[in-house]
Design an enzyme around this catalytic site. Structure first.
Site, PDB file in Angstrom:
ATOM      1  N   ARG A 190      11.173  28.723  33.582  1.00 24.02           N
ATOM      2  CA  ARG A 190      11.550  29.909  34.357  1.00 24.02           C
ATOM      3  C   ARG A 190      11.551  29.606  35.849  1.00 24.02           C
ATOM      4  NH1 ARG A 190      11.575  35.194  32.855  1.00 24.02           N
ATOM      5  NH2 ARG A 190      11.420  35.556  30.626  1.00 24.02           N
ATOM      6  N   HIS A 203       5.834  33.145  20.670  1.00 21.24           N
ATOM      7  CA  HIS A 203       4.684  33.972  21.031  1.00 21.24           C
ATOM      8  C   HIS A 203       3.762  34.259  19.848  1.00 21.24           C
ATOM      9  CE1 HIS A 203       2.705  37.853  22.167  1.00 21.24           C
ATOM     10  NE2 HIS A 203       2.475  37.147  23.246  1.00 21.24           N
ATOM     11  N   HIS A 209       3.652  29.521  25.738  1.00 15.04           N
ATOM     12  CA  HIS A 209       2.445  30.314  25.988  1.00 15.04           C
ATOM     13  C   HIS A 209       1.151  29.512  25.942  1.00 15.04           C
ATOM     14  CE1 HIS A 209       4.836  33.698  26.770  1.00 15.04           C
ATOM     15  NE2 HIS A 209       5.433  33.616  25.596  1.00 15.04           N
ATOM     16  N   GLU A 256      22.674  31.427  19.814  1.00 13.92           N
ATOM     17  CA  GLU A 256      21.368  31.855  19.312  1.00 13.92           C
ATOM     18  C   GLU A 256      21.343  33.373  19.425  1.00 13.92           C
ATOM     19  OE1 GLU A 256      17.817  29.756  20.368  1.00 13.92           O
ATOM     20  OE2 GLU A 256      16.563  31.532  20.043  1.00 13.92           O
ATOM     21  N   ARG A 316       6.240  30.466  35.476  1.00 10.71           N
ATOM     22  CA  ARG A 316       5.046  31.187  34.996  1.00 10.71           C
ATOM     23  C   ARG A 316       4.431  30.521  33.765  1.00 10.71           C
ATOM     24  NH1 ARG A 316       7.775  36.658  32.629  1.00 10.71           N
ATOM     25  NH2 ARG A 316       8.752  36.625  34.677  1.00 10.71           N
ATOM     26  N   ASN A 328       8.327  27.295  20.097  1.00  6.29           N
ATOM     27  CA  ASN A 328       8.293  27.494  21.547  1.00  6.29           C
ATOM     28  C   ASN A 328       6.829  27.487  22.004  1.00  6.29           C
ATOM     29  OD1 ASN A 328       7.991  28.886  24.040  1.00  6.29           O
ATOM     30  ND2 ASN A 328      10.091  29.620  23.866  1.00  6.29           N
ATOM     31  N   HIS A 370      10.915  27.250  27.753  1.00  9.44           N
ATOM     32  CA  HIS A 370      11.738  28.019  28.689  1.00  9.44           C
ATOM     33  C   HIS A 370      11.213  27.743  30.094  1.00  9.44           C
ATOM     34  CE1 HIS A 370      13.347  32.302  29.885  1.00  9.44           C
ATOM     35  NE2 HIS A 370      13.797  31.347  30.666  1.00  9.44           N
ATOM     36  N   GLU A 387      15.332  26.112  27.300  1.00  7.96           N
ATOM     37  CA  GLU A 387      15.956  27.400  27.629  1.00  7.96           C
ATOM     38  C   GLU A 387      15.964  27.535  29.142  1.00  7.96           C
ATOM     39  OE1 GLU A 387      13.490  30.314  25.818  1.00  7.96           O
ATOM     40  OE2 GLU A 387      13.955  29.648  23.800  1.00  7.96           O
ATOM     41  N   THR A 406      12.324  37.428  27.750  1.00  3.37           N
ATOM     42  CA  THR A 406      13.776  37.552  27.769  1.00  3.37           C
ATOM     43  C   THR A 406      14.169  38.835  27.037  1.00  3.37           C
ATOM     44  OG1 THR A 406      13.744  35.162  27.550  1.00  3.37           O
ATOM     45  CG2 THR A 406      15.890  36.221  27.439  1.00  3.37           C
ATOM     46  N   HIS A 423      13.349  35.346  18.709  1.00  3.75           N
ATOM     47  CA  HIS A 423      12.691  36.324  19.571  1.00  3.75           C
ATOM     48  C   HIS A 423      11.946  37.366  18.722  1.00  3.75           C
ATOM     49  CE1 HIS A 423      12.004  37.516  23.746  1.00  3.75           C
ATOM     50  NE2 HIS A 423      11.608  38.630  23.158  1.00  3.75           N
TER      51      HIS A 423
HETATM   52  N1  PXP Z   1      14.696  32.050  21.688  1.00  2.00           N
HETATM   53  C1  PXP Z   1      14.931  32.334  22.991  1.00  2.00           C
HETATM   54  C2  PXP Z   1      16.292  32.037  23.544  1.00  2.00           C
HETATM   55  C3  PXP Z   1      13.922  32.880  23.818  1.00  2.00           C
HETATM   56  O1  PXP Z   1      14.182  33.157  25.108  1.00  2.00           O
HETATM   57  C4  PXP Z   1      12.635  33.071  23.258  1.00  2.00           C
HETATM   58  C5  PXP Z   1      11.530  33.571  24.146  1.00  2.00           C
HETATM   59  O2  PXP Z   1      11.319  32.655  25.171  1.00  2.00           O
HETATM   60  C6  PXP Z   1      12.427  32.731  21.912  1.00  2.00           C
HETATM   61  C7  PXP Z   1      13.482  32.257  21.150  1.00  2.00           C
HETATM   62  C8  PXP Z   1      11.094  32.877  21.254  1.00  2.00           C
HETATM   63  O3  PXP Z   1      10.682  34.201  21.256  1.00  2.00           O
HETATM   64  P1  PXP Z   1       9.195  34.571  20.843  1.00  2.00           P
HETATM   65  O4  PXP Z   1       8.299  33.905  21.836  1.00  2.00           O
HETATM   66  O5  PXP Z   1       9.165  36.049  20.898  1.00  2.00           O
HETATM   67  O6  PXP Z   1       8.983  34.024  19.452  1.00  2.00           O
END
Ligand code: PXP
Length: 245
Positions: free
Chosen positions: A48, A218, A13, A154, A52, A10, A46, A73, A104, A195
């Site tokens: 949003r 992240h 960021h 997920e 952001r 992801n 994602h 997402e 999230t 996550h």
């Molecule tokens: N999976 C989903 C559905 C999420 O919403 C997120 C955060 O956007 C992640 C995975 C990744 O989470 P993290 O950024 O904490 O690794």
């Protein structure tokens, strides 16, 4: 044959950092190219409501210039449905979205929002897009999700990741994820998870035999500041591979 766990990175960021100064760098597409080169299996973003982090231009760039699959997402609302049906990513994961939240904070409440989610899903019935629901590891939510007629869940690993930080109830949170993935797999679901996953806590999740995909953002982007994005992805990949039996 050894089980393979797909790794989705992801890159939201990278856009968070870009947007912090309203500049056009660091460029999301450059991060996406590195993700592709590093051997990750997919890119996750994602979109949003408040934009952001990533925006439609980022989506378009990734879809035009990157050949690994894009996992989008989105919240379950009309604006996002219109964007997703226009861009047609390879997969979509529906997530809850609360404007005040930093990230999230939990899975979708399918029980409470069943009719709404079911209606949203009808927009995708003729499209070749893999659909997933982001869910807390909760048996009742899984049962409700089965009635939605989608084939992927997920699982939200945030409570496990938080327990890991405080060293409390890790085993309890892990057990919830193990039970849920086991139950979901028996119902025929593909199980993904994500996550809050890091180098330190990913192994226990990757070792759960029902899990076929992890989405991590992240921590990887943060670690990339010190060790580079490619190195961070390769290290995560290696840790996951070691944990997979
Ligand atoms: N999976 C989903 C559905 C999420 O919403 C997120 C955060 O956007 C992640 C995975 C990744 O989470 P993290 O950024 O904490 O690794």
């Amino acid at each position: 044959m050894k089980r393979y766990v797909r790794l989705g990175i992801n890159i939201d960021h990278v856009a968070t950092l870009r947007n912090a100064r309203g500049e056009n760098y660091p460029e999301v597409i450059e991060a996406a190219k590195i993700v592709e080169k590093s051997g990750a299996d997919l890119i996750t973003v994602h979109l949003r409501e408040d934009r952001r982090h990533i925006n439609e231009k980022d989506l378009e760039n990734i879809l035009n210039k990157i050949s690994i699959p894009l996992n989008l997402e989105i919240a379950t609302n009309t604006e996002m449905v219109n964007i997703a049906t226009k861009f047609k990513p390879n997969s979509i994961c529906f997530v809850p979205e609360n404007r005040q939240e930093i990230t999230t904070e939990g899975g979708l409440d399918v029980i409470k929002n069943f009719d709404h989610i079911k209606k949203i899903l009808t927009n995708f019935s003729d499209l070749d897009i893999n659909l997933a629901i982001f869910l807390d590891p909760d048996i009742d939510q899984i049962i409700a999700t089965q009635k939605l007629g989608i084939d992927t869940i997920e699982f939200h690993t945030g409570s496990y990741a938080n327990a890991f930080l405080t060293e409390r109830n890790i085993e309890l949170e892990l057990e919830k994820i193990r039970e849920s993935t086991n139950f979901a797999k028996k119902l025929g679901f593909n199980c993904h998870a994500g996550h809050g996953l890091t180098f330190d806590n990913v192994s226990s999740i990757a070792s759960i035999k029902e899990i076929v995909e992890l989405n991590i953002g992240h921590f990887i982007i943060g670690n990339a500041i010190f060790n580079g994005l490619e190195n961070s992805i390769i290290k995560m990949r290696n840790i996951i591979s070691k944990a997979v039996k």
